[in-house]
Motif scaffolding. Structure first.
Motif, short mmCIF file in Angstrom:
data_model
loop_
_atom_site.label_atom_id
_atom_site.label_comp_id
_atom_site.label_asym_id
_atom_site.label_seq_id
_atom_site.Cartn_x
_atom_site.Cartn_y
_atom_site.Cartn_z
N UNK A 159 -4.65 2.28 -9.30
CA UNK A 159 -5.39 2.62 -10.52
C UNK A 159 -6.79 3.18 -10.26
N UNK A 160 -7.42 2.79 -9.15
CA UNK A 160 -8.80 3.18 -8.89
C UNK A 160 -8.99 4.14 -7.71
N UNK A 161 -7.93 4.44 -6.99
CA UNK A 161 -8.05 5.36 -5.86
C UNK A 161 -6.68 5.86 -5.40
N UNK A 162 -6.72 6.80 -4.49
CA UNK A 162 -5.50 7.37 -3.92
C UNK A 162 -5.65 7.35 -2.40
N UNK A 163 -5.21 6.24 -1.74
CA UNK A 163 -5.41 6.14 -0.29
C UNK A 163 -4.73 7.26 0.51
N UNK A 164 -3.60 7.75 0.01
CA UNK A 164 -2.90 8.86 0.68
C UNK A 164 -2.50 9.89 -0.37
N UNK A 165 -2.77 11.14 -0.08
CA UNK A 165 -2.38 12.22 -0.98
C UNK A 165 -1.83 13.37 -0.15
N UNK A 166 -0.51 13.52 -0.17
CA UNK A 166 0.12 14.59 0.59
C UNK A 166 0.01 14.41 2.09
N UNK A 167 -0.15 13.18 2.55
CA UNK A 167 -0.29 12.92 3.98
C UNK A 167 1.05 13.04 4.68
N UNK A 168 1.03 13.66 5.83
CA UNK A 168 2.24 13.79 6.64
C UNK A 168 2.29 12.60 7.60
N UNK A 169 3.28 11.71 7.42
CA UNK A 169 3.39 10.49 8.22
C UNK A 169 4.79 10.40 8.82
N UNK A 170 4.92 9.55 9.85
CA UNK A 170 6.22 9.38 10.50
C UNK A 170 7.17 8.50 9.69
N UNK A 171 6.61 7.40 9.10
CA UNK A 171 7.48 6.45 8.42
C UNK A 171 6.63 5.56 7.50
N UNK A 172 7.28 5.07 6.44
CA UNK A 172 6.66 4.10 5.53
C UNK A 172 7.64 2.93 5.38
N UNK A 173 7.14 1.70 5.59
CA UNK A 173 7.95 0.50 5.40
C UNK A 173 7.52 -0.15 4.09
N UNK A 174 8.49 -0.43 3.22
CA UNK A 174 8.20 -0.89 1.87
C UNK A 174 8.81 -2.26 1.58
N UNK A 175 8.05 -3.16 0.91
CA UNK A 175 8.58 -4.45 0.50
C UNK A 175 9.18 -4.36 -0.90
N UNK A 176 10.47 -4.19 -1.00
CA UNK A 176 11.14 -4.04 -2.29
C UNK A 176 11.78 -5.35 -2.73
N UNK A 177 11.98 -5.49 -4.03
CA UNK A 177 12.61 -6.71 -4.53
C UNK A 177 14.04 -6.84 -4.04
N UNK A 178 14.68 -5.76 -3.69
CA UNK A 178 16.05 -5.79 -3.19
C UNK A 178 16.11 -5.92 -1.67
N UNK A 179 14.94 -5.99 -1.03
CA UNK A 179 14.86 -6.09 0.42
C UNK A 179 13.95 -5.02 0.98
N UNK A 180 13.31 -5.31 2.08
CA UNK A 180 12.41 -4.35 2.71
C UNK A 180 13.21 -3.17 3.25
N UNK A 181 12.61 -1.98 3.21
CA UNK A 181 13.29 -0.82 3.79
C UNK A 181 12.26 0.18 4.30
N UNK A 182 12.71 0.99 5.24
CA UNK A 182 11.87 2.02 5.83
C UNK A 182 12.27 3.39 5.34
N UNK A 183 11.28 4.25 5.19
CA UNK A 183 11.52 5.63 4.76
C UNK A 183 11.11 6.56 5.90
N UNK A 184 12.07 7.33 6.37
CA UNK A 184 11.82 8.34 7.39
C UNK A 184 12.26 9.68 6.81
N UNK A 185 11.91 10.79 7.46
CA UNK A 185 12.35 12.08 6.94
C UNK A 185 13.87 12.11 6.74
N UNK A 186 14.29 12.66 5.61
CA UNK A 186 15.71 12.77 5.31
C UNK A 186 16.30 11.55 4.61
#
Length: 132
Positions: free
Chosen positions: A13-40
């Motif tokens: 709500x108060x900032x945007x830590x990443x905007x259009x950043x090119x990264x290798x991977x993002x690991x997310x804590x989801x209610x259905x279980x943690x998962x990683x996002x990689x290209x594709x």
């Protein structure tokens, strides 16, 4: 063709830590279980639970954020958008404050469960999940 990086947007709500950043991977804590996002990654929409979101920027740089809740959207073009209610860099969290909060909510949960107060027990359970 699959891109070599994930395009990452991280909205608060108060900032945007990443905007259009090119990264290798993002690991997310989801209610259905943690998962990683990689290209594709397959397109996905996920509700986030309290937990640690990890951004692997490259081979040597990883940043971790505690998120309270929110949503993640993974798009077919390897863009990932995360909208969180609150997020704090993990290194800024005070260990003793977190431990005290967990102990407080654990005691509240035990008391409410023993007393049969379902509302207070549910509220305390949420506190335990946030501090765990």
């Amino acid at each position: 063709p699959v891109p070599s990086k994930v395009t990452f947007n991280f909205y608060l709500p108060h900032e945007k830590p990443y905007s259009g950043a090119e990264v290798d991977m993002v690991l997310l804590p989801a209610v259905t279980g943690d998962f990683g996002v990689m290209p594709g990654h397959v397109p996905t929409a996920a509700q986030l639970r309290p937990g640690v979101l990890t951004v692997q920027e490259d081979d040597s740089t990883t940043k971790k954020f505690f998120v309270s809740s929110g949503f993640a959207f993974v798009h077919a073009d390897s863009t990932t958008d995360v909208c969180a209610i609150e997020a704090f860099p993990v290194e800024e969290l005070d260990k003793s404050t977190v431990e005290a909060g967990l102990a407080d909510y654990t005691a509240k949960l035990a008391s409410a469960s023993a007393g049969g107060d379902d509302y207070e027990a549910a509220a305390a359970q949420i506190g335990v999940e946030v501090y765990s």
